[in-house]
Design an enzyme around this catalytic site. Structure first.
Site, PDB file in Angstrom:
ATOM      1  N   GLY A  73     -27.636  15.224  35.672  1.00 23.41           N
ATOM      2  CA  GLY A  73     -26.146  14.909  36.068  1.00 23.41           C
ATOM      3  C   GLY A  73     -25.990  15.426  37.499  1.00 23.41           C
ATOM      4  N   SER A  74     -24.801  15.758  37.732  1.00 19.28           N
ATOM      5  CA  SER A  74     -24.060  15.774  39.002  1.00 19.28           C
ATOM      6  C   SER A  74     -24.873  16.484  40.018  1.00 19.28           C
ATOM      7  CB  SER A  74     -22.705  16.557  38.984  1.00 19.28           C
ATOM      8  OG  SER A  74     -21.949  15.797  38.034  1.00 19.28           O
ATOM      9  N   VAL A  75     -25.932  17.533  39.664  1.00 18.71           N
ATOM     10  CA  VAL A  75     -26.553  18.363  40.588  1.00 18.71           C
ATOM     11  C   VAL A  75     -27.434  17.154  41.694  1.00 18.71           C
ATOM     12  CG1 VAL A  75     -26.771  20.565  39.654  1.00 18.71           C
ATOM     13  CG2 VAL A  75     -28.575  18.635  39.126  1.00 18.71           C
ATOM     14  N   PHE A  76     -27.620  16.092  41.003  1.00 12.73           N
ATOM     15  CA  PHE A  76     -28.394  14.831  41.571  1.00 12.73           C
ATOM     16  C   PHE A  76     -27.534  14.173  42.865  1.00 12.73           C
ATOM     17  CE2 PHE A  76     -31.929  11.835  40.935  1.00 12.73           C
ATOM     18  CZ  PHE A  76     -32.897  12.679  40.260  1.00 12.73           C
ATOM     19  N   LYS A  77     -25.958  14.457  42.743  1.00  7.66           N
ATOM     20  CA  LYS A  77     -25.165  14.140  43.653  1.00  7.66           C
ATOM     21  C   LYS A  77     -25.733  14.713  45.134  1.00  7.66           C
ATOM     22  CE  LYS A  77     -21.415  13.300  40.807  1.00  7.66           C
ATOM     23  NZ  LYS A  77     -20.308  14.014  40.233  1.00  7.66           N
TER      24      LYS A  77
END
Lengths: 388, 571
Positions: free
Chosen positions: B290-294
């Site tokens: 999820g958002s840690v990939f941002k």
């Protein structure tokens, strides 16, 4: 010490008996007691007796056996012949009786009980048989009117048929070999020897075909790894485990699972605990006794004495050889005791009896000296010797 | 004597035999007896020869089980970076039998069964019967059991001293240290690595008896390891989660300082180590994080020059791809600036950002970050990432916020270290590594300026009072920066609205990052009724708690003096 001037029966015996042979026999008997301590406790425990049951019984028979050995050796050759004849007749009758009243052990009727002792009549029959056969062969050689060889053959037939009836293939073989050896020594022509050898081979082959347990043993010997070779394998293992110096008295472990460790396989137990070097010594003692006995027989001028003593030595030597050869896996398994060493009350006394006869026959210088005492003439001596 | 002497003279003997022996001469019999002597001599020589042969024969392999084989499995101690023992050998007695020397298997089996009731008496009897030379009965007895069996005095059984692996820390570092089998061979973790790498060859060569082996030092710090595992356990309890995992990396050397995955197992009794839910989630499990990939999306945007801090992204309505639509979780429904996209964790904004690079650009950067290939570490339990086969625009859009690609948490932590340490990607290691060694391995994957920008955003996201999603990870004095990730788990082929995989990726101190911390928590529930269960509410405070307890041990000095002169006291 006994004086040479002493003319008592004992003194005469002492100066004429072959002390080398006597020492050899007594030494083997003592060795048997010591090895009994190694071999028999495990078997006794397995059979539910107290540990030293067989040791005690071995000792119990040691002194009677010694007495029989020495006592028999007092006999003169003529007495030897008579005693042997009596023992032969009695033991053959006993063997016949054994077939009907005997105790069956492991499928064979070989023993009968008398006064609480189990006696194997065939053991006593063997030395008596040898002496009588020697007499028949020598009579045959001396006198044309007696068909000694034929009687000897008939006697062999009787003995062999009784042994096969028990059945006891090992003793049959032993008796036949000893008989053959005596016939050979009596001067059998080589052409006959070849014929008898062929017959012997044929006999073994017949036994192989006709008797399944013989066939089984031979098969197992020839093709190791097939069938049940537990006894022999275990015996071999105990020898190899012992190594040169052995594992020490009481340290043997294979004996615990080795059947007949106190009788037929005592040699393997000796190897495990006391080592191969001691076993070689044991083999040497047997060999020396045999060679001494045979060379003693060479010295006798009497055909009967010569043949009887050589025959008794052959009996003793062949039996010892077969036992040790089986232990060392040089021969198929065969129930045969090691003379003087293996446990077995009647067997030990019978062996002592046979070797007592041998000592009696190999006593040296008796007749010549007696004759010298009467007629101090070398010419008379020579002539007396030839007709003795 | 005279007679014998006479008889040796042939002429005399012949004369006499002619007179008195009509048929056979005594010389014939004497010759025959001499032949018999020859026969017996040969036969008894054969016996002696046979005995000598046996004497020369090598001893049978009866009890020759190579006792050193048991001892040959000595292993080096495993220690942490401070020398604390993680794994060591202790000597144990194992019971064996020599069936050929046992003369009463029934009695022996009953007696042994009396001391070791867990052994089946029939199996024992079967093992002890027969002619075998060696058979194991029971490995690794306690001294009391050994004494009792010894006292039974059964012949034909014995004891061999064997090495047993012992892990004083129990399950503290179970996944990392690994386990050995009953023969003391490493079958998991660093234990297996040591075997594969050199120990097995050493054993094969006959060396390595145990005592003379240098301990193997690992990069982890047992104290930090304990803190991490303890906080993960507390998190699981507090948020009623299914599982949790975490890793702490040295941002400049790639050393793993701590790594834990719960539920785990006790390596001293690893009966449950192979259960699927007990895998090492940090390195052996690949997840859509999820958002840690941002953070990677931002990094590639800045680094390629296609995104600047002053850009704006339209997040006023969902982004549509045919029948699919991308929504924001904390929808602001307006145009967002670059930092706002980060701190509000806007899916639409980051998708638009990624689309500026296109699938090829995104893929190239992910490749450089090491997120598309299986990482190489000492640990044998490493999973490869699950990468989409077709990489269309919509794939690019979803990967921008961490969906449609599954990677291991360890990979993410390593790549994230590169984003904050000045752009150097350093392969992770479980062995101590110096700065010089790390510099040799390092690959510059983004520009230092990109790294500076990322650090700014990470800091902004945690800084209290700015409304960032990671504000609950703040630890006074340690300048934590980080990014939340709240991923919806795939259930029956669809993204679930209720089951989440939450994560928080942090670095501290964010102005000069020394360590990277990643915590992932699987299916957390709301702590209290009415509260949410997003990463900012569970993963972020867990990271905060870890840093609060571990930072001082890791040698990071707290800055109690803030620029405005206020003095902070760590709670």
């Amino acid at each position: 010490m006994v004086s040479r001037a002493d003319r008592s029966r004992f003194a005469e015996w002492w100066w004429t008996v072959d002390k080398f042979l006597l020492a050899g026999f007594v030494g083997l008997m003592l060795g048997g007691v010591i090895l009994s301590l190694a071999g028999s406790p495990a078997v006794a425990e397995r059979l539910g007796y107290d540990s030293f049951h067989f040791v005690k019984r071995h000792l119990l028979f040691f002194f009677p056996a010694l007495a029989v050995l020495v006592g028999t050796s007092f006999l003169t050759p003529r007495q030897v012949r008579r005693v042997a004849l009596v023992v032969l007749v009695v033991s053959i009758l006993c063997m016949m009786a054994t077939l009907f009243i005997g105790i069956e052990v492991k499928g064979a009727r070989r023993w009968f009980n008398i006064f609480g002792l189990s006696i194997q009549a065939s053991e006593f029959m063997k030395p008596a048989f040898i002496v009588i056969v020697a007499w028949l062969f020598s009579e045959n050689a001396r006198r044309t009117d007696v068909p000694g060889n034929l009687f000897a053959l008939i006697l062999l037939g009787i003995a062999v048929s009784l042994l096969i009836a028990e059945p006891d293939f090992g003793q049959t073989m032993l008796i036949t070999i000893a008989w053959g050896a005596m016939f050979f020594m009596a001067g059998l022509p080589w052409i006959w020897i070849a014929g008898l050898a062929a017959a012997a081979v044929g006999g073994v082959f017949a036994a192989y075909v006709a008797l399944p347990h013989v066939a089984g043993r031979i098969d197992r010997f020839l093709t190791p790894g097939t069938g049940d070779t537990f006894q022999v394998d275990t015996a071999l293992e105990s020898i190899v485990r012992g190594g040169w110096l052995g594992r020490g008295p009481g340290e043997g472990t294979v004996k615990r699972i080795l059947p007949d460790a106190h009788t037929d396989f005592i040699f393997a137990v000796a190897a495990e605990e006391f080592g191969i070097i001691l076993c070689i010594c044991l083999v040497m003692v047997f060999a020396l006794v045999i060679l001494r006995g045979l060379s003693d027989s060479l010295k006798s001028d009497d055909g009967f004495v010569r043949l009887a003593s050589a025959g008794l030595v052959c009996l003793f030597g062949v039996q010892s050889f077969i036992n040790m050869a089986v232990n060392l896996h040089l021969m198929p398994a065969k129930g045969m005791t090691l003379p003087f060493i293996s446990y077995g009350g009647s067997s030990m006394i019978a062996v002592a009896f046979g070797m007592g006869l041998l000592l009696a026959l190999t006593r040296r210088g008796r007749e010549p000296r007696r004759i010298v005492a009467k007629l101090a003439s070398p010419i008379a001596d020579a002539s007396a010797a030839t007709v003795a | 004597m005279d007679a014998a002497d006479l008889s040796t003279m042939p002429s005399e003997a012949a004369r006499r035999s002619a007179i008195t022996r009509p048929k056979r001469s005594p010389d014939l019999m004497r010759r025959r007896i001499r032949i018999a002597i020859g026969f017996f001599s040969l036969a008894y020589l054969a016996l002696v020869g046979r005995l000598v042969m046996f004497g020369m024969a090598p001893p049978t392999s009866g009890t020759s089980y190579d006792a050193s084989a048991g001892l040959g499995t000595g292993r080096p101690d495993l220690v942490d970076r401070n020398g604390e023992i993680l794994a060591t050998d202790i000597k144990m007695s194992s019971l064996y039998g020599e069936p050929r020397n046992i003369y009463d298997p029934d009695e022996a089996a009953e007696a042994i069964h009396g001391v070791l009731p867990d052994l089946d008496v029939d199996t024992l009897r079967r093992k002890l019967t027969g002619n075998a030379g060696f058979v194991w009965l029971k490995r690794e007895l306690t001294p009391l059991q050994q004494n009792k069996i010894h006292a039974l005095g059964i012949p034909g059984i014995g004891f061999l001293t064997e090495n047993k692996r012992f892990y004083p820390g129990g399950s503290t570092a179970s996944h990392l240290v690994g386990i050995v089998n009953v023969d003391n061979q490493g079958i998991a973790g660093i234990e297996k690595y040591v075997d594969d790498h050199w120990l097995r060859d050493l054993h094969a060569a006959g060396f390595a008896k145990g005592e003379d082996l240098e301990p193997v030092k690992l990069s982890i710090d047992l104290r930090v390891q304990h803190i991490l595992r303890d906080e993960l356990q507390q998190g699981i309890d507090r948020y009623h989660a299914k599982a949790a995992s975490g890793v702490i990396l040295n941002a400049h050397t790639g050393e793993v300082m701590a790594m834990a995955s719960l539920p785990d197992f006790d390596p001293n009794n690893p009966y449950n180590a192979t259960q699927p839910d007990r895998l090492n989630r940090v390195s052996a499990g690949a997840f859509e994080l999820g958002s840690v990939f941002k953070s990677f999306t931002f990094a590639m945007g800045f680094d390629s020059g296609k995104v600047t801090m002053n850009d704006t992204f339209d997040a006023s309505h969902p982004l549509r791809f045919g029948k699919f639509a991308i929504h924001d979780f904390h929808a602001k429904n307006r145009v967002l600036t670059t930092p706002e996209v980060f701190i509000y964790s806007s899916n639409v904004g980051s998708a638009r950002m990624a689309l500026r690079l296109g699938p090829e650009g995104q893929r190239a950067y992910l490749q450089r970050f090491g997120l598309l290939s299986k990482p190489q570490t000492e640990l044998p339990e490493v999973a490869a990432p699950i990468v989409p086969r077709r990489w269309a625009d919509i794939t690019t859009a979803t990967i921008a916020f961490g969906h449609g690609i599954a990677v291991t948490p360890l990979q993410v932590a390593v790549a994230d270290a590169a984003l904050v340490n000045g752009g150097k990607l350093i392969p992770p290691t479980f062995m101590p590594r110096t700065q010089e060694e790390a510099d040799k391995l390092a690959v510059q994957v983004v520009k230092p300026e990109t790294s500076d920008k990322l650090r700014y955003l990470f800091a902004l996201n945690v800084e209290p009072g700015k409304g960032g999603s990671g504000s609950r990870a703040a630890v006074p004095g340690y300048n934590v920066g980080g990014k939340t990730g709240t991923a919806e788990k795939v259930e029956h082929g669809h993204y679930s609205a209720t089951k989440r995989l939450n994560s928080f990726l942090a670095a501290f101190p964010i102005d000069d990052p020394q360590f990277v911390v990643l915590v992932v928590i699987d299916e957390p529930q709301a702590e209290k009724q009415g509260m949410g269960a997003t990463a900012g509410l569970n993963a972020a405070p867990m990271v905060g708690a870890v840093i609060r307890r571990a930072a001082a041990i890791l040698g990071v000095k707290p800055r109690t003096k803030m620029p405005d002169g206020a003095i902070l006291v760590s709670n």
